[in-house]
Scaffold this motif. Structure first.
Motif, PDB file in Angstrom:
ATOM      1  N   ASP A   1       4.186   2.195   2.274  1.00 48.93           N
ATOM      2  CA  ASP A   1       4.446   1.263   3.382  1.00 48.93           C
ATOM      3  C   ASP A   1       5.935   0.912   3.419  1.00 48.93           C
ATOM      4  O   ASP A   1       6.471   0.291   2.499  1.00 48.93           O
ATOM      5  CB  ASP A   1       3.591   0.010   3.186  1.00 48.93           C
TER       6      ASP A   1
ATOM      7  N   LYS B   1      -7.631   7.237  14.584  1.00 50.18           N
ATOM      8  CA  LYS B   1      -6.928   7.098  13.313  1.00 50.18           C
ATOM      9  C   LYS B   1      -6.306   8.426  12.889  1.00 50.18           C
ATOM     10  O   LYS B   1      -5.174   8.458  12.397  1.00 50.18           O
ATOM     11  CB  LYS B   1      -7.881   6.590  12.226  1.00 50.18           C
TER      12      LYS B   1
ATOM     13  N   VAL C   1      -6.070  11.315   1.017  1.00 54.22           N
ATOM     14  CA  VAL C   1      -6.153  11.093   2.465  1.00 54.22           C
ATOM     15  C   VAL C   1      -6.973  12.191   3.113  1.00 54.22           C
ATOM     16  O   VAL C   1      -7.815  11.931   3.993  1.00 54.22           O
ATOM     17  CB  VAL C   1      -4.740  11.026   3.086  1.00 54.22           C
TER      18      VAL C   1
ATOM     19  N   ASP D   1      -9.226  -1.331   3.588  1.00 53.04           N
ATOM     20  CA  ASP D   1      -9.976  -0.237   2.955  1.00 53.04           C
ATOM     21  C   ASP D   1      -9.651  -0.143   1.468  1.00 53.04           C
ATOM     22  O   ASP D   1     -10.538   0.092   0.640  1.00 53.04           O
ATOM     23  CB  ASP D   1      -9.646   1.085   3.640  1.00 53.04           C
TER      24      ASP D   1
ATOM     25  N   ASP E   1       1.039   3.976   6.717  1.00 51.12           N
ATOM     26  CA  ASP E   1       0.636   3.188   5.546  1.00 51.12           C
ATOM     27  C   ASP E   1       0.774   1.685   5.778  1.00 51.12           C
ATOM     28  O   ASP E   1       0.295   0.897   4.959  1.00 51.12           O
ATOM     29  CB  ASP E   1       1.477   3.593   4.328  1.00 51.12           C
TER      30      ASP E   1
ATOM     31  N   ARG F   1      -2.288   9.415  12.523  1.00 51.52           N
ATOM     32  CA  ARG F   1      -1.722  10.090  11.341  1.00 51.52           C
ATOM     33  C   ARG F   1      -0.859  11.283  11.763  1.00 51.52           C
ATOM     34  O   ARG F   1       0.120  11.613  11.091  1.00 51.52           O
ATOM     35  CB  ARG F   1      -2.839  10.556  10.406  1.00 51.52           C
TER      36      ARG F   1
ATOM     37  N   TYR G   1       0.837  -1.201   0.000  1.00 54.80           N
ATOM     38  CA  TYR G   1       0.000   0.000   0.000  1.00 54.80           C
ATOM     39  C   TYR G   1       0.872   1.251   0.000  1.00 54.80           C
ATOM     40  O   TYR G   1       1.648   1.487   0.935  1.00 54.80           O
ATOM     41  CB  TYR G   1      -0.932   0.017   1.215  1.00 54.80           C
TER      42      TYR G   1
ATOM     43  N   ASN H   1      -5.437  -0.121   6.263  1.00 49.72           N
ATOM     44  CA  ASN H   1      -5.263   0.508   4.952  1.00 49.72           C
ATOM     45  C   ASN H   1      -5.435  -0.496   3.819  1.00 49.72           C
ATOM     46  O   ASN H   1      -6.002  -0.185   2.770  1.00 49.72           O
ATOM     47  CB  ASN H   1      -3.879   1.162   4.868  1.00 49.72           C
TER      48      ASN H   1
ATOM     49  N   GLU I   1     -12.940   9.215   9.172  1.00 49.76           N
ATOM     50  CA  GLU I   1     -12.055   8.408  10.005  1.00 49.76           C
ATOM     51  C   GLU I   1     -12.278   8.706  11.486  1.00 49.76           C
ATOM     52  O   GLU I   1     -12.728   9.800  11.867  1.00 49.76           O
ATOM     53  CB  GLU I   1     -10.601   8.661   9.634  1.00 49.76           C
TER      54      GLU I   1
ATOM     55  N   TYR J   1      -6.467   4.410  -3.989  1.00 49.65           N
ATOM     56  CA  TYR J   1      -7.073   3.072  -4.001  1.00 49.65           C
ATOM     57  C   TYR J   1      -7.174   2.484  -5.404  1.00 49.65           C
ATOM     58  O   TYR J   1      -8.000   1.593  -5.641  1.00 49.65           O
ATOM     59  CB  TYR J   1      -8.446   3.071  -3.338  1.00 49.65           C
TER      60      TYR J   1
END
Length: 620
Positions: free
Chosen positions: A481, A550, A539, A571, A563, A554, A478, A568, A546, A506
């Motif tokens: 990450d 969460k 984001v 989703d 990430d 962040r 993702y 993540n 969110e 996404y």
């Protein structure tokens, strides 16, 4: 970092620090003064944090030579002392025991702190319906819905004929003869299945009672097929639904030091099958899985020892027939008890384990993770299918894990392996051990889906999986990450199979292995020069939906750590759409953001690299 770099750093620091204040000003205008004051304070805190990081960096940068010089002098001073102590038969073992005991006390304290942290976070998210608190990994997003009928199918990934049709109509300018397209094998991938397995990877971080509750709610046969497993400090569970068996490995527990010891044992260990070399693998992952149980059929008339799950048990007999027998049997029992306690306490101090997941009455050191999993899955395979008595050998539509009406014979098992982070590395290791030991489970192996897994082995290891098997292996990454990109040294190479890259928007892109060499595609390096985390437009649009935790994560953690959270991946697979399958020849780094895609393709064409792209249109 020069003068220009310092200006850029403080410019970005000022912009980032000002964001909470701008939001606070908006709330102040709406009359929410206390929240606004809190956001103003957080701006000063964030800016102060940036200054502290800058000062620390400059101190480390300019003070490194002095630090190295000081450490060298200390080394020269202590080296002969340490050598003499190690050679001592009394002081050496005593000092070693003291150090191990201190580590053991710290280990147990941190393990017990897991309960405290869960209780604290429970103040924000409450208790689960199973009366358990949510783990640190999932507190920010405690949703465990395992199936979603709105996730679309990508027909060319589900159907061979559809894939062949797409190949014939997708020749790109860089592949005029269609050579790469002809060589391309269909990635046997299902997005609904990938989503379900991602939620299972998220679920495995929780307590067993919570796991069983959610699996039962999702229709799994928990009563007859569920088996939780642990081996020293790694955990997993097995469960079945309509002849689909899943093996789910748990990732790193942030409050388990031994998990980090396993991760950091990055020495490369050569492995081989009975017929050929399999390259080199991460020694920590390989040793954590343990060895297969010996497959030896007992001879007729022989007896087989049975090992109890309760571990080593001490039996003591006391006799009160006379005063002498009373005293002597009591003294003998006391000696056995002291010997038993000393020996096994020392064993646990030397090699501390986390027994909290399975309970303190279960032996989790005698049976390897691999042997436990293989034996239980083989036992499930010997059981009759759920619909076999009704339908015999006729084909029947099974909903199963992929949420589609797949036609197959009742009783025909499908076996999936999955895991997130450390769990993904263990899942890949499990499949490699299946190949090495020529396990019967290879006959029913249907897919390996990993999420944010670190690299496991070298280039030879990544290519040793056959193309037929690679078409069933998918490692998801993702956005930025960081764990999906490490270790990047010591000969480590990208995991085997197909890279499934999920962007911040996404969008999902597939990068199958090179059709000529079976070489997998690496995920691109982390892009620090592009807006990420709280500065990413995608984001930002998701922030209102969110949870408070969460958003707090962040703010507290850098974007490349955020990430990595399993939520993540869930989703992204639930809301994302498969856009493309990209096949390349030669070295190539996959996983480009949408803003970079056109530039990367132009770069490939300029370098005369051959590639082919299949554009995929997902349909409900």
């Amino acid at each position: 970092m020069g003068a220009t770099g310092n200006k850029i750093y403080f410019g970005l620091s000022t912009i980032i620090s000002a964001l909470p204040s701008l939001f606070g000003y908006h709330l102040y205008q709406k009359g929410r003064k206390y929240v606004a004051y809190l956001l103003y304070s957080s701006s000063f805190f964030v800016f102060g944090l940036f200054i502290a990081i800058f000062i620390s960096y400059q101190t480390l940068r300019h003070g490194t030579p002095y630090v190295f010089s000081f450490l060298t002098k200390i080394n020269h001073l202590l080296a002969p002392i340490a050598k003499n102590l190690a050679a001592s038969r009394i002081l050496g073992p005593c000092i070693s025991l003291v150090v191990r005991s201190i580590f053991f006390v710290c280990f147990m304290f941190i393990i017990m702190s897991d309960r405290l942290v869960r209780t604290f976070l429970g103040r924000f998210v409450g208790k689960h319906a199973s009366e358990r608190y949510i783990s640190v990994c999932n507190a920010a997003d405690p949703n465990f819905d395992m199936f979603d009928s709105t996730i679309p199918q990508a027909p060319c990934l589900e159907n061979s004929e559809q894939f062949a049709l797409k190949k014939r109509t997708s020749v790109q300018p860089g592949d005029q003869k269609g050579f790469l397209t002809d060589q391309m094998q269909r990635p046997k991938y299902s997005q609904p299945l990938a989503y379900t397995l991602a939620v299972a990877c998220k679920l495995v971080y929780e307590d067993i009672a919570l796991i069983k509750y959610e699996l039962s709610r999702a229709g799994f046969d928990v009563e007859n097929t569920f088996k939780p497993m642990a081996y020293k400090n790694i955990c997993a569970f097995i469960v079945e639904k309509e002849d689909d068996i899943i093996l789910v490995f748990r990732g790193t527990n942030p409050l388990n030091m031994q998990n980090f010891v396993t991760n950091l044992n990055i020495n490369m260990k050569p492995i081989s099958s009975p017929t050929a070399s399999m390259g080199k693998v991460h020694e920590g992952f390989w040793n954590a899985m343990g060895d297969p149980a010996p497959r030896v059929k007992p001879e007729e008339g022989s007896t087989t020892a049975v090992v109890n799950d309760t571990g080593i048990t001490l039996h003591i007999e006391l006799s009160g027939a006379s005063l002498y027998r009373t005293i002597s049997s009591a003294v003998t029992a006391l000696k056995k008890i002291l010997g038993f306690m000393t020996l096994h306490m020392f064993k646990h101090v030397v090699d501390p384990i986390d027994s909290s997941w399975m309970g303190h009455d279960t032996d989790i050191t005698s049976h390897s993770m691999y042997s436990q999993a293989e034996n239980w899955i083989m036992d499930l395979c010997e059981r009759p299918g759920l619909r076999k008595d009704e339908l015999g050998d006729r084909l029947s539509p099974f909903i199963g894990l992929d949420n589609t009406g797949t036609l197959r014979k009742p009783g025909k098992k499908r076996f999936y392996i999955t895991g997130h982070s450390l769990g993904g590395a263990l899942a890949t290791t499990f499949l490699a051990k299946m190949m090495q030991s020529e396990s019967p489970l290879l006959e029913i192996f249907s897919g390996l889906y990993t999420y944010g897994q670190p690299r496991v082995g070298d280039a030879e290891f990544s290519r040793v999986f056959t193309p037929q098997m690679s078409s069933k292996i998918f490692h998801h990454a993702y956005n930025n990450d960081v764990v999906a990109r490490i270790p990047g040294w010591n000969g480590y190479y990208t995991p085997p199979g197909t890279l499934v890259f999920i962007s911040a928007s996404y969008n999902i892109t597939f990068y199958p292995p090179n059709p000529q060499t079976n070489e997998p595609v690496s995920v691109r390096p982390i892009s620090f020069l592009h807006l990420s985390g709280l500065l990413n437009s995608h984001v930002i649009r998701r922030l209102p939906k969110e949870s408070f935790l969460k958003v707090a994560f962040r703010v507290l953690f850098p974007f490349f750590i955020n990430d990595h959270f399993p939520a993540n991946y869930c989703d992204g697979l639930r809301s994302g759409r498969v856009k493309r399958i990209v096949m390349t020849e030669g070295n190539f780094q996959g996983g480009q953001d949408n803003e970079e895609e056109e530039g990367e393709e132009a770069k490939l064409m300029a370098q005369n690299q051959r590639y082919s792209t299949i554009n995929v249109q997902a349909v409900p």
